[in-house]
Design a protein around this motif. Structure first.
Motif, short mmCIF file in Angstrom:
data_model
loop_
_atom_site.label_atom_id
_atom_site.label_comp_id
_atom_site.label_asym_id
_atom_site.label_seq_id
_atom_site.Cartn_x
_atom_site.Cartn_y
_atom_site.Cartn_z
N VAL A 1 -7.89 -10.57 3.16
CA VAL A 1 -8.13 -9.22 3.76
C VAL A 1 -7.88 -8.98 5.32
O VAL A 1 -8.39 -10.13 6.04
CB VAL A 1 -9.87 -8.92 3.76
N PHE B 1 -1.67 -4.50 -8.68
CA PHE B 1 -2.40 -4.31 -7.43
C PHE B 1 -4.03 -3.81 -7.75
O PHE B 1 -4.84 -4.14 -7.30
CB PHE B 1 -1.75 -3.19 -6.44
N ARG B 2 -3.92 -3.07 -8.67
CA ARG B 2 -5.17 -2.40 -9.15
C ARG B 2 -6.07 -3.22 -9.57
O ARG B 2 -7.34 -3.23 -9.38
CB ARG B 2 -4.96 -1.21 -9.87
N GLU C 1 -10.50 -1.81 1.80
CA GLU C 1 -10.02 -2.95 2.59
C GLU C 1 -8.54 -3.00 2.37
O GLU C 1 -7.86 -2.42 1.19
CB GLU C 1 -10.56 -4.18 2.32
N TYR D 1 0.88 -1.14 0.21
CA TYR D 1 -0.10 -0.15 -0.07
C TYR D 1 0.67 1.25 -0.03
O TYR D 1 0.36 2.21 -0.26
CB TYR D 1 -0.89 0.04 1.24
N ARG E 1 -7.76 -13.41 -2.05
CA ARG E 1 -7.63 -12.30 -1.22
C ARG E 1 -7.48 -12.44 0.27
O ARG E 1 -8.42 -12.53 1.06
CB ARG E 1 -8.26 -11.12 -1.66
N GLU F 1 -6.17 -6.41 -9.14
CA GLU F 1 -6.54 -7.52 -8.14
C GLU F 1 -7.65 -6.80 -6.99
O GLU F 1 -8.43 -7.87 -6.39
CB GLU F 1 -5.71 -8.15 -7.42
N GLU F 2 -8.06 -5.70 -7.40
CA GLU F 2 -9.17 -5.02 -6.41
C GLU F 2 -10.53 -5.45 -7.13
O GLU F 2 -10.71 -5.48 -8.24
CB GLU F 2 -8.94 -3.56 -6.19
N THR F 3 -11.62 -5.35 -6.04
CA THR F 3 -12.82 -5.85 -6.33
C THR F 3 -13.87 -5.05 -5.65
O THR F 3 -13.24 -4.37 -4.91
CB THR F 3 -13.24 -7.31 -6.25
N LYS F 4 -15.03 -4.93 -5.82
CA LYS F 4 -16.06 -4.33 -5.20
C LYS F 4 -16.03 -4.47 -3.54
O LYS F 4 -16.00 -3.98 -2.57
CB LYS F 4 -17.29 -4.42 -5.52
N THR G 1 -13.41 -5.72 -1.83
CA THR G 1 -12.13 -5.26 -1.37
C THR G 1 -11.91 -3.84 -1.26
O THR G 1 -11.07 -3.20 -0.96
CB THR G 1 -10.96 -5.88 -1.95
N LYS G 2 -13.12 -2.94 -1.76
CA LYS G 2 -12.94 -1.49 -1.89
C LYS G 2 -12.86 -0.99 -0.32
O LYS G 2 -13.76 -1.31 0.46
CB LYS G 2 -14.27 -1.01 -2.60
#
Length: 235
Positions: A233, A177-178, A188, A156, A231, A180-183, A185-186
């Motif tokens: 978290v 990284f971008r 998080e 991060y 992922r 791999e993000e999902t709704k 994990t927003k």
């Protein structure tokens, strides 16, 4: 039974034995009617002595079992102590980064993006089912939790940089990284296995997955799956 009581019991038994010896010396004249009562007394004394010997034997066996239990406990405590010392010496090596070692020297900046890990307490660890803990120890669990947070801190920190100022290799990580993000994990903080391999030296093997099971049980980590990716978290 206290030591004083054992000593009193031994003295009592010795006294009984002495009495029996004296009575047996009179056995030869036991045919006389006047001495039959003495022989009867011998029998009674022997019965009492037999009971006392049985009680003493039970006490000795109980103390042997207690000594064996204490020895086993001492051995386990010593093994735990040695393992904890080994982990304490090796944790800094596990937290070292392969690509950007300078990040280890600046924990204050890393903390700006990822909160410090809330370590598992002894009470929490004891409440984890035995089949889930296996042979894992509390120091191992907390060391792995810190490794997850260290990897997230490095990840991060990159995500908070300006892509224009990045090198090509760092920019490639940034875009991964971008992607791999999902709704789910927003907002998080999460890492994937590729992040652990990128930023730490931890082996993502069966043992590490067992550690993750314990961390999920203790609500330090939760999983978000999707697009063939797991992922982790941080909670």
């Amino acid at each position: 039974m206290a030591a004083e009581e054992l000593e009193d019991l031994c003295c009592h038994i010795n006294a009984k034995i002495g009495c029996v010896k004296k009575l047996l010396q009179l056995r030869a004249i036991g045919r006389e009617a006047s001495l039959k009562a003495v022989l009867a007394n011998v029998g009674q004394e022997m019965a009492v002595l037999h009971g006392l010997l049985g009680e003493l034997e039970g006490e000795v066996n109980q103390r042997r079992q207690l000594a064996a239990l204490l020895q086993e406990t001492r051995k386990r405590v010593e093994e735990e102590r040695m393992e904890a010392e080994l982990l304490q010496r090796n944790v800094p090596l596990e937290l070292s980064f392969k690509k950007e070692p300078r990040l280890v020297k600046k924990p204050i900046k890393e903390a700006e993006f990822v909160k410090e890990a809330a370590l598992i307490t002894v009470e929490e660890f004891e409440n984890v089912p035995g089949y889930m803990r296996g042979r894992l120890t509390l120091p191992q669990i907390n060391a792995s939790l810190q490794i997850l947070h260290a990897a997230a801190a490095s990840k991060y920190k990159i995500l908070h940089q300006n892509p224009k100022s990045m090198t090509s290799s760092i920019r490639s990580l940034y875009h991964r990284f971008r992607e791999e993000e999902t709704k789910e994990t927003k907002g998080e903080i999460f890492v994937v296995e590729a992040d652990l391999k990128e930023f730490t030296q931890v082996k993502v093997d069966r043992r590490f997955h067992a550690v993750l099971n314990v961390l999920r049980h203790c609500q330090r980590v939760r999983e978000v799956r999707g697009a063939r990716l797991v992922r982790y978290v941080l909670c």
